[in-house]
Design a protein around this motif. Structure first.
Motif, mmCIF file in Angstrom:
data_model
loop_
_atom_site.group_PDB
_atom_site.id
_atom_site.type_symbol
_atom_site.label_atom_id
_atom_site.label_comp_id
_atom_site.label_asym_id
_atom_site.label_seq_id
_atom_site.Cartn_x
_atom_site.Cartn_y
_atom_site.Cartn_z
ATOM 1 N N VAL A 391 0.860 -1.185 0.000
ATOM 2 C CA VAL A 391 0.000 0.000 0.000
ATOM 3 C C VAL A 391 0.898 1.238 0.000
ATOM 4 O O VAL A 391 1.750 1.399 0.888
ATOM 5 N N VAL A 392 0.707 2.094 -0.994
ATOM 6 C CA VAL A 392 1.500 3.324 -1.129
ATOM 7 C C VAL A 392 0.530 4.498 -1.211
ATOM 8 O O VAL A 392 -0.448 4.456 -1.967
ATOM 9 N N GLY A 393 0.793 5.554 -0.477
ATOM 10 C CA GLY A 393 -0.077 6.719 -0.455
ATOM 11 C C GLY A 393 0.181 7.678 -1.590
ATOM 12 O O GLY A 393 0.100 8.906 -1.410
ATOM 13 N N SER A 394 0.466 7.136 -2.770
ATOM 14 C CA SER A 394 0.730 7.965 -3.950
ATOM 15 C C SER A 394 0.798 7.062 -5.173
ATOM 16 O O SER A 394 1.126 5.873 -5.061
ATOM 17 N N SER A 395 0.492 7.629 -6.336
ATOM 18 C CA SER A 395 0.716 6.905 -7.593
ATOM 19 C C SER A 395 1.584 7.722 -8.540
ATOM 20 O O SER A 395 2.158 7.177 -9.483
ATOM 21 N N THR A 396 1.690 9.031 -8.288
ATOM 22 C CA THR A 396 2.452 9.896 -9.189
ATOM 23 C C THR A 396 3.932 9.540 -9.232
ATOM 24 O O THR A 396 4.619 9.848 -10.204
ATOM 25 N N PHE A 397 4.425 8.893 -8.185
ATOM 26 C CA PHE A 397 5.855 8.541 -8.151
ATOM 27 C C PHE A 397 6.213 7.502 -9.209
ATOM 28 O O PHE A 397 7.389 7.253 -9.465
ATOM 29 N N MET A 398 5.189 6.896 -9.857
ATOM 30 C CA MET A 398 5.450 5.903 -10.893
ATOM 31 C C MET A 398 5.596 6.523 -12.274
ATOM 32 O O MET A 398 5.912 5.823 -13.238
ATOM 33 N N ASN A 399 5.369 7.838 -12.410
ATOM 34 C CA ASN A 399 5.486 8.494 -13.712
ATOM 35 C C ASN A 399 6.910 8.390 -14.254
ATOM 36 O O ASN A 399 7.888 8.430 -13.506
ATOM 37 N N SER A 400 7.008 8.300 -15.570
ATOM 38 C CA SER A 400 8.305 8.071 -16.219
ATOM 39 C C SER A 400 9.307 9.181 -15.931
ATOM 40 O O SER A 400 10.486 8.918 -15.654
ATOM 41 N N ALA A 405 14.324 10.942 -12.919
ATOM 42 C CA ALA A 405 14.997 11.860 -11.989
ATOM 43 C C ALA A 405 15.720 11.113 -10.879
ATOM 44 O O ALA A 405 16.650 11.653 -10.264
ATOM 45 N N THR A 406 15.307 9.875 -10.593
ATOM 46 C CA THR A 406 15.941 9.087 -9.529
ATOM 47 C C THR A 406 16.866 8.015 -10.086
ATOM 48 O O THR A 406 17.254 7.097 -9.372
ATOM 49 N N ASN A 407 17.212 8.131 -11.393
ATOM 50 C CA ASN A 407 18.084 7.137 -12.024
ATOM 51 C C ASN A 407 17.516 5.722 -11.914
ATOM 52 O O ASN A 407 18.259 4.751 -11.780
ATOM 53 N N GLY A 408 16.190 5.610 -11.962
ATOM 54 C CA GLY A 408 15.554 4.298 -11.965
ATOM 55 C C GLY A 408 15.228 3.728 -10.606
ATOM 56 O O GLY A 408 14.695 2.616 -10.515
ATOM 57 N N ALA A 409 15.507 4.464 -9.524
ATOM 58 C CA ALA A 409 15.252 3.934 -8.179
ATOM 59 C C ALA A 409 13.760 3.712 -7.945
ATOM 60 O O ALA A 409 13.358 2.722 -7.329
ATOM 61 N N ASN A 410 12.922 4.626 -8.439
ATOM 62 C CA ASN A 410 11.479 4.461 -8.276
ATOM 63 C C ASN A 410 10.982 3.213 -8.986
ATOM 64 O O ASN A 410 10.159 2.461 -8.452
ATOM 65 N N LEU A 411 11.482 2.973 -10.208
ATOM 66 C CA LEU A 411 11.069 1.784 -10.954
ATOM 67 C C LEU A 411 11.562 0.521 -10.266
ATOM 68 O O LEU A 411 10.854 -0.498 -10.218
ATOM 69 N N ASP A 412 12.759 0.576 -9.710
ATOM 70 C CA ASP A 412 13.275 -0.570 -8.952
ATOM 71 C C ASP A 412 12.361 -0.885 -7.769
ATOM 72 O O ASP A 412 12.064 -2.049 -7.490
ATOM 73 N N PHE A 413 11.926 0.155 -7.079
ATOM 74 C CA PHE A 413 11.036 -0.038 -5.936
ATOM 75 C C PHE A 413 9.717 -0.682 -6.373
ATOM 76 O O PHE A 413 9.214 -1.609 -5.727
ATOM 77 N N ILE A 414 9.156 -0.218 -7.477
ATOM 78 C CA ILE A 414 7.895 -0.765 -7.981
ATOM 79 C C ILE A 414 8.051 -2.235 -8.367
ATOM 80 O O ILE A 414 7.256 -3.091 -7.955
#
Length: 476
Positions: A391-400, A405-414
């Motif tokens: 459960v994550v309190g956001s969905s915008t962090f998944m935007n490309s 901007a995080t060098n792929g860290a957000n995608l790694d987390f997903i």
């Protein structure tokens, strides 16, 4: 005119020191030549690229060591024109496993063979690689081996090399006998998953399908995974019961929920069964080193969990702009285990008035810290089936653009979250390897510190050193 004594010049100190330097240079060159000759004979190679482009990861080595069946890898290149980068990677795979059988084919000379492996709109042509085992095969186009970003003028720039990621996941796919299906809930104005996430899911052998649980024949089965991505309208009670029944039987689900002015009581009631509540208040960070630009652009602290331990070990940051807290309720069953993944600092608060024009903390605002993302497990006492939720309190962090901007860290987390939900270990941390210099993600405090270092501290140190040297020389 002074007569030059050549014989005497050989005995001078300048000649001696010059001779020693020349002899030392010759010896060093001789050693280098010898080392290169030995390395060439023994085929000794060292991968000196920044991201180890031509070195197989531990995950890939483990997968290749556990291969039980012969797996064919067919390279379709024009005769004599195979890409040297691809050849270097293939040599690593060939050396790593005897179960891999390599073949080279020219699609111009063998059009029928190329046609055999053309399906789903993917035609086998120059640069295509086909991985096959038994009746299963997967095609990888040449472009799939490289990651691209769009520049400010619309041009495409190559920024990553994804050969290992593509090949290893293809080998896992053809050697697996089950399909991993990921269902995205529809019917409530949900946001679509970003292109980056969809592409990565396909690479990691997930089949992505929409599901509308309002339709009578729509059903979720054990082994499926459900994604609820930012619904704008509430789910029905019937849908909530279907999802709860699915989870109680060992189902897996991820909820990415943005702050919503419309109340979602049925969704909230479903989540409360697992002892959590979405606060529906905008999280504001008070620590300068935990924000990107504004206090709403959170850089939450990474907690300890297998989903994020690898990201944390690389000192990478996850960027979650405009998020809400996920509150743990006091009324919790003993079987429910809630683990924090991303968390704000103690000096954070949340604005309960969504129409406010100030970020300053007010009387009715909530006091932090807040969990921005949690992982939940729950074992049913009767069936012993284990439900898993993210459960994550956001969905915008998944935007490309945010992921870039995080060098792929957000995608790694997903992707690590999805793989954790599915108890999937293979390829969990296989990601494209960068070909460019990484952009530096800095907090406001770090920016201020570096500015002070460059503008004040370094000039002051140089000035002080100059004054000290001047004073010493003056008093000699």
């Amino acid at each position: 005119m002074k007569k030059l004594n050549i014989k005497k010049s050989f005995k001078t100190s300048n000649f001696k020191y010059g001779g020693y330097s020349t002899l030392l240079t010759i010896l060093v060159l001789a050693v280098l030549v010898a080392v290169n000759l030995v390395a060439g004979k023994l085929n000794i190679k060292k991968d000196l690229t920044q991201d180890k482009l031509y070195t197989l990861s531990e995950e890939t080595s483990k997968i290749l060591n556990n291969l039980q069946k012969d797996t064919k890898i067919m390279l379709f290149f024009e005769t004599g024109k195979k890409d040297p980068n691809i050849s270097a990677v293939m040599d690593k795979y060939k050396a790593a496993s005897k179960k891999l059988i390599f073949e080279e084919h020219d699609p111009f000379k063998q059009p029928q063979l190329a046609q055999k492996y053309s399906k789903d709109g993917k035609n086998v042509g120059i640069g295509t690689i086909v991985v096959e085992q038994g009746n299963r095969f997967k095609t990888i186009s040449y472009d799939d081996f490289f990651g691209y970003t769009v520049g400010s003028y619309g041009e495409e720039n190559v920024d990553s090399f994804a050969a290992e990621q593509q090949l290893t996941n293809a080998i896992v796919y053809v050697n697996s006998d089950k399909e991993q299906i990921l269902y995205t809930l529809s019917g409530h104005d949900e946001s679509a998953l970003s292109g980056d996430v969809i592409s990565q899911l396909q690479v990691e052998n997930y089949s992505v399908q929409d599901i509308n649980l309002l339709q009578g024949n729509a059903v979720l089965n054990k082994g499926d995974m459900l994604i609820v991505n930012s619904p704008k309208r509430d789910i029905s009670k019937d849908e909530a019961e279907k999802i709860k029944s699915f989870l109680k039987n060992g189902g897996r689900a991820a909820f990415f929920v943005d702050i919503n002015k419309e109340v979602l009581p049925n969704l909230q009631e479903l989540l409360s069964f697992y002892a959590i509540k979405l606060q529906n208040a905008v999280a504001v960070e008070g620590e300068a080193n935990r924000v990107a630009r504004s206090q709403l652009e959170l850089l939450p602290e990474l907690q300890s969990h297998e989903i994020i331990n690898d990201i944390k070990s690389k000192n990478m940051l996850i960027f979650t702009p405009v998020a809400q807290g996920v509150e743990e309720l006091k009324d919790k069953r003993e079987t429910v285990k809630i683990e924090s993944l991303l968390k704000t600092s103690d000096n954070s608060w949340a604005k309960t008035n969504l129409n406010t024009t100030t970020l300053t903390k007010e009387g009715k605002d909530l006091t932090g810290p807040f969990n921005i993302a949690v992982a939940i497990t729950d074992e049913d006492n009767t069936t012993k089936a284990i439900a898993k939720l993210i459960v994550v309190g956001s969905s915008t962090f998944m935007n490309s653009n945010i992921n870039q901007a995080t060098n792929g860290a957000n995608l790694d987390f997903i992707m690590n979250s999805f793989n954790w939900l599915q108890d999937k270990k293979d390829g969990t941390t296989l990601r494209p390897k960068t070909l460019t210099s990484e952009s530096l993600t800095m907090t406001n405090l770090q920016k201020l510190s570096f500015s002070a270092m460059v503008v004040i501290i370094l000039p002051a140190a140089i000035l002080a050193a100059g004054v000290i040297v001047w004073l010493r020389r003056r008093h000699r």
